[in-house]
Design an enzyme around this catalytic site. Sequence first.
Site, PDB file in Angstrom:
ATOM      1  N   LYS A 113       0.838  -1.211   0.000  1.00 15.46           N
ATOM      2  CA  LYS A 113       0.000   0.000   0.000  1.00 15.46           C
ATOM      3  C   LYS A 113       0.867   1.254   0.000  1.00 15.46           C
ATOM      4  O   LYS A 113       0.537   2.249  -0.637  1.00 15.46           O
ATOM      5  CB  LYS A 113      -0.939   0.010   1.228  1.00 15.46           C
ATOM      6  CG  LYS A 113      -2.052  -1.026   1.147  1.00 15.46           C
ATOM      7  CD  LYS A 113      -3.174  -0.509   0.313  1.00 15.46           C
ATOM      8  CE  LYS A 113      -4.156  -1.473  -0.261  1.00 15.46           C
ATOM      9  NZ  LYS A 113      -4.506  -2.703   0.272  1.00 15.46           N
ATOM     10  N   LYS A 196      -6.732 -14.998 -13.679  1.00 17.20           N
ATOM     11  CA  LYS A 196      -8.067 -15.329 -13.155  1.00 17.20           C
ATOM     12  C   LYS A 196      -9.031 -14.159 -13.307  1.00 17.20           C
ATOM     13  O   LYS A 196      -8.608 -13.004 -13.410  1.00 17.20           O
ATOM     14  CB  LYS A 196      -7.961 -15.776 -11.702  1.00 17.20           C
ATOM     15  CG  LYS A 196      -7.431 -14.703 -10.780  1.00 17.20           C
ATOM     16  CD  LYS A 196      -7.407 -15.183  -9.342  1.00 17.20           C
ATOM     17  CE  LYS A 196      -7.179 -14.028  -8.404  1.00 17.20           C
ATOM     18  NZ  LYS A 196      -8.210 -13.618  -7.540  1.00 17.20           N
ATOM     19  N   LYS A 199     -11.692  -8.206 -10.474  1.00 20.78           N
ATOM     20  CA  LYS A 199     -12.138  -6.826 -10.693  1.00 20.78           C
ATOM     21  C   LYS A 199     -11.093  -6.039 -11.451  1.00 20.78           C
ATOM     22  O   LYS A 199     -11.407  -5.142 -12.211  1.00 20.78           O
ATOM     23  CB  LYS A 199     -12.380  -6.148  -9.351  1.00 20.78           C
ATOM     24  CG  LYS A 199     -13.751  -6.385  -8.827  1.00 20.78           C
ATOM     25  CD  LYS A 199     -13.856  -5.875  -7.413  1.00 20.78           C
ATOM     26  CE  LYS A 199     -14.396  -6.928  -6.499  1.00 20.78           C
ATOM     27  NZ  LYS A 199     -13.425  -7.726  -5.804  1.00 20.78           N
TER      28      LYS A 199
HETATM   29  P1  ADP Z   1     -10.768  -9.609  -6.926  1.00 21.66           P
HETATM   30  O1  ADP Z   1      -9.609 -10.484  -7.335  1.00 21.66           O
HETATM   31  O2  ADP Z   1     -11.770  -9.509  -8.009  1.00 21.66           O
HETATM   32  O3  ADP Z   1     -10.335  -8.275  -6.369  1.00 21.66           O
HETATM   33  P2  ADP Z   1     -11.137 -10.279  -4.179  1.00 21.66           P
HETATM   34  O4  ADP Z   1      -9.642 -10.246  -4.014  1.00 21.66           O
HETATM   35  O5  ADP Z   1     -11.959  -9.172  -3.600  1.00 21.66           O
HETATM   36  O6  ADP Z   1     -11.465 -10.381  -5.744  1.00 21.66           O
HETATM   37  O7  ADP Z   1     -11.640 -11.692  -3.666  1.00 21.66           O
HETATM   38  C1  ADP Z   1     -12.784 -11.934  -2.893  1.00 21.66           C
HETATM   39  C2  ADP Z   1     -12.943 -13.430  -2.769  1.00 21.66           C
HETATM   40  O8  ADP Z   1     -13.212 -14.023  -4.055  1.00 21.66           O
HETATM   41  C3  ADP Z   1     -11.702 -14.153  -2.252  1.00 21.66           C
HETATM   42  O9  ADP Z   1     -12.115 -15.190  -1.385  1.00 21.66           O
HETATM   43  C4  ADP Z   1     -11.042 -14.728  -3.493  1.00 21.66           C
HETATM   44  O10 ADP Z   1     -10.302 -15.905  -3.230  1.00 21.66           O
HETATM   45  C5  ADP Z   1     -12.262 -15.041  -4.357  1.00 21.66           C
HETATM   46  N1  ADP Z   1     -11.909 -14.944  -5.793  1.00 21.66           N
HETATM   47  C6  ADP Z   1     -11.624 -13.797  -6.476  1.00 21.66           C
HETATM   48  N2  ADP Z   1     -11.389 -14.065  -7.792  1.00 21.66           N
HETATM   49  C7  ADP Z   1     -11.514 -15.402  -7.941  1.00 21.66           C
HETATM   50  C8  ADP Z   1     -11.416 -16.302  -9.061  1.00 21.66           C
HETATM   51  N3  ADP Z   1     -11.157 -15.859 -10.290  1.00 21.66           N
HETATM   52  N4  ADP Z   1     -11.630 -17.619  -8.850  1.00 21.66           N
HETATM   53  C9  ADP Z   1     -11.936 -18.080  -7.620  1.00 21.66           C
HETATM   54  N5  ADP Z   1     -12.043 -17.304  -6.527  1.00 21.66           N
HETATM   55  C10 ADP Z   1     -11.847 -15.976  -6.658  1.00 21.66           C
END
Ligand code: ADP
Length: 335
Positions: A113, A196, A199
């Site tokens: 951060k 993967k 967002k």
């Molecule tokens: P992002 O990667 O979109 O920012 P977050 O980090 O906020 O998502 O993740 C929130 C939850 O969703 C976590 O438990 C994370 O492991 C799960 N998650 C996020 N993207 C994936 C994905 N592509 N496949 C499986 N689980 C995911």
Amino acid sequence: MEKEIVVSGIRPTGYLHLGNYFGAILNFIKMQEKYDCYFFVADLHSLTTHPEPKHLKESVYRVLAENIASGLDPEKATLYVQSQVPETAELYLLLNMLAYKGELEKVPTFKEKIRQHKENINAGLLTYPVLMAADILLHRAKKVPVGKDQQQHLEMARNFAARFNHRYGNLFPEAQGFNDGSEDLVKIGSLNGDGKMSKSQHESATLYLADSDVQIIKKIKKAKTDAGPQTPNTPKPDYIQNLFGLMSLVSAPEVIEQFEKNYQNCEIRYGDMKKQLGEDMVHFISPIRKRTDEILEDTAYLEKIIKQGSEKARESAAATVKEAKKLMGLYYQAP
Ligand code: ADP
Ligand code: TRP
């Protein structure tokens, strides 16, 4: 037998995608049947980046609505918003006295951060792990479903708890990360074959629970494919495996089997496969989207859920804070 206590925080980032659904929410939905679950929207944590008040509120509502529309049941799990349980802030203050500047500065997410936002390195950012420890210890949870990226924070929560117990008396159990036996939670790959779904990925490569039917079909149509296998039993490239993976989540077994056979015989037509996947995905996502919209329209319902959840969470929280203060000597009335 008393059910074990599970706590997890959901960041109010709004607009959940298929990865969040299959990688996190679905796991919560299973847990709410077996454990005494506290799931909350971590709105206090998000204040570190100074969100616009109006946006923050909208994001909290949306993330709650999307979770409920996906199947989180406020009657089964205690669903609340962190800022509405003031005991969180109280325990956070108490725990801050047991957290050392040096160890907080060493946390990799803090260092990251600092690199990202040099202009806003506030004390809330430094003490983020203390607030997270307060969330967990508030309900004396033993189980905390979080991803790998949160393991370090969890370890710090254990350290603060152990320090408290050592100095003032045994109050907090040791919280462990867990995902209820499904060690290899699904990872949903992005539609452009690059990492993967997330967002931070290109929007067209991620399927959101809020996507319209037309958007879903369009995104899947554009998903990366190739000319198809030229010899029988060719291993699938990642991006093709990913399409089959998505199919396995939303399509009927016989449909998947047919495309699998076509692939092995080198007769697969990816256009047909994407058309089928598009239809099945619409079938899967659109009821969640519609339900989310209904919930968001009904502000009174959301307010009720938040009030009811927060009241329930405060019962458990107040009991813990009372004990903690008593052990620390912050207690001035005879019982
Ligand atoms: P992002 O990667 O979109 O920012 P977050 O980090 O906020 O998502 O993740 C929130 C939850 O969703 C976590 O438990 C994370 O492991 C799960 N998650 C996020 N993207 C994936 C994905 N592509 N496949 C499986 N689980 C995911
Ligand atoms: N820090 C977590 C994340 O970024 C969210 C969170 C806040 C949390 N408090 C928590 C998770 C307590 C589990 C338990 O995803």
